[in-house]
Structures are given as C-alpha cells and as structure tokens.
Design a protein around this motif. Structure first.
Motif, short mmCIF file in Angstrom:
data_model
loop_
_atom_site.label_atom_id
_atom_site.label_comp_id
_atom_site.label_asym_id
_atom_site.label_seq_id
_atom_site.Cartn_x
_atom_site.Cartn_y
_atom_site.Cartn_z
N SER A 1 -2.34 -3.81 -4.86
CA SER A 1 -3.05 -3.08 -3.80
C SER A 1 -3.43 -4.01 -2.66
O SER A 1 -3.25 -3.66 -1.49
CB SER A 1 -4.31 -2.43 -4.37
N TYR B 1 -0.24 -5.03 -0.73
CA TYR B 1 0.28 -3.98 0.15
C TYR B 1 -0.59 -3.82 1.40
O TYR B 1 -0.10 -3.46 2.45
CB TYR B 1 0.38 -2.65 -0.59
N GLU C 1 -5.55 2.54 -0.38
CA GLU C 1 -4.90 2.22 -1.65
C GLU C 1 -5.47 3.10 -2.76
O GLU C 1 -6.69 3.27 -2.86
CB GLU C 1 -5.09 0.74 -2.01
N TRP D 1 -12.87 -0.80 -7.49
CA TRP D 1 -11.64 -0.25 -8.01
C TRP D 1 -11.94 0.91 -8.94
O TRP D 1 -12.99 0.99 -9.53
CB TRP D 1 -10.75 -1.30 -8.67
#
Length: 178
Positions: A99, A102, A144, A174
């Motif tokens: 994540s 990216y 994400e 997260w």
C-alpha cells in the motif's frame, strides 16, 4: 611293523622366514590401528569434556539470580515483551508495504516507517519535493484499501536547502484483514 619313511619336500627355512615376516607385518598393522583408535578415543573424550563444560557454563548463566517473588514479576515482564514482539511479527507486512509503495511517487522519499501493532497505526516520515506531491501522497494513502485515516501530522520546509524539500510525518491506520 615296519617304519614308514616319508619324505616331504624341504622348504622349511624359506617358509619359516616368510611366516615370520607376515607375522611382523601383521603386528605392525595391529599396532598402527590401535594407535589410531587411542587417538580417536582421546579426541572424543576431549570434546565430551568441552561440551560438558559449556553446558555447565550456560546452565549457570540461565539460573535466576533473584528471589522467587522478583522472578515472578520479571517473568511476567518477559512474557509481555515476547507477546509484543510476536504481535509485531504478526503484522500484515506485505499488505502495508504494498500500500505504501503504491502510494509513493518519485517526488516523495520515505525515510522512516514505524508501525504500532497495539493501535494498528503506522507513522511514516520522509521528504517531498513539493507540497502538492506531499498532499498527493497522503491522498493516495487514504485511497488504499488496507489503510484508513491517513493524515499529515507535521511538516517543515528546509530553508537551508536550495531545493526547499518538505520534511514530513504522516500517520495512517490499517484495517484488520478478515
């Protein structure tokens, strides 16, 4: 009855010499084998003694030097620390790194990545070439699927650098994988 007079071929002296030589060679071979056997058993005894002394040294170091009451507290602290390490190992490292990778662009360089397993948050620090690149990075983190609540904690423009990079700190949570 008559006495028999048997005649055998005479090779007595040569045969006896060859027999004695073979016996001497056999005895030398036996002595060599026994010498090697003795050396091997000495070496085995030496290494057994070394292993036993190492075992006794490590046994002494692992014995607690505190009273049982203090030992119980220390053991509980060790268990808590071990559980903390296990929870850090158990993090979804692959998904988190993917994540962040990216979301990162060439204008943003990450310098620090600090996860907090208990709070399921991570703190990232780095440098961005511009404020727009930094805000794009934070927005990309928010998009994400593994991450949520990404926000900029602080930033500072390096005035002494001619390119004026921005040093930043970002916090993100997260989502627990199910």
């Amino acid at each position: 009855m008559r006495s028999l007079d048997l005649k055998f071929p005479d090779g007595g002296q040569e045969a006896r010499s060859a027999g004695y030589i073979m016996l001497a060679l056999g005895m030398l071979a036996l002595a060599g084998v026994l010498y090697q056997y003795q050396g091997a058993t000495d070496e085995v005894a030496y290494w057994d003694l070394r292993i036993a002394s190492m075992d006794s040294r490590t046994g002494r170091k692992t014995k607690p030097l505190v009273s049982p009451a203090q030992g119980g507290r220390e053991i509980k602290q060790e268990i808590r620390r071990a559980n903390a390490v296990l929870s850090e190992i158990d993090l979804p490292w692959g998904a988190l790194f993917d994540s962040v990778e990216y979301a990162t662009s060439p204008e943003v360089a990450l310098l620090a990545f600090q996860p907090d397993a208990a709070g399921r948050t991570m703190r990232m620090g780095g440098e961005a070439k511009s404020m727009a690149a930094l805000l794009d990075f934070v927005s990309a983190l928010e998009r994400e699927p593994v991450l949520k609540d990404a926000y900029l904690l602080k930033y500072e423009v390096k005035q002494d650098d001619p390119q004026r990079p921005i040093i930043f700190s970002v916090m993100a949570s997260w989502i627990e994988a199910s």
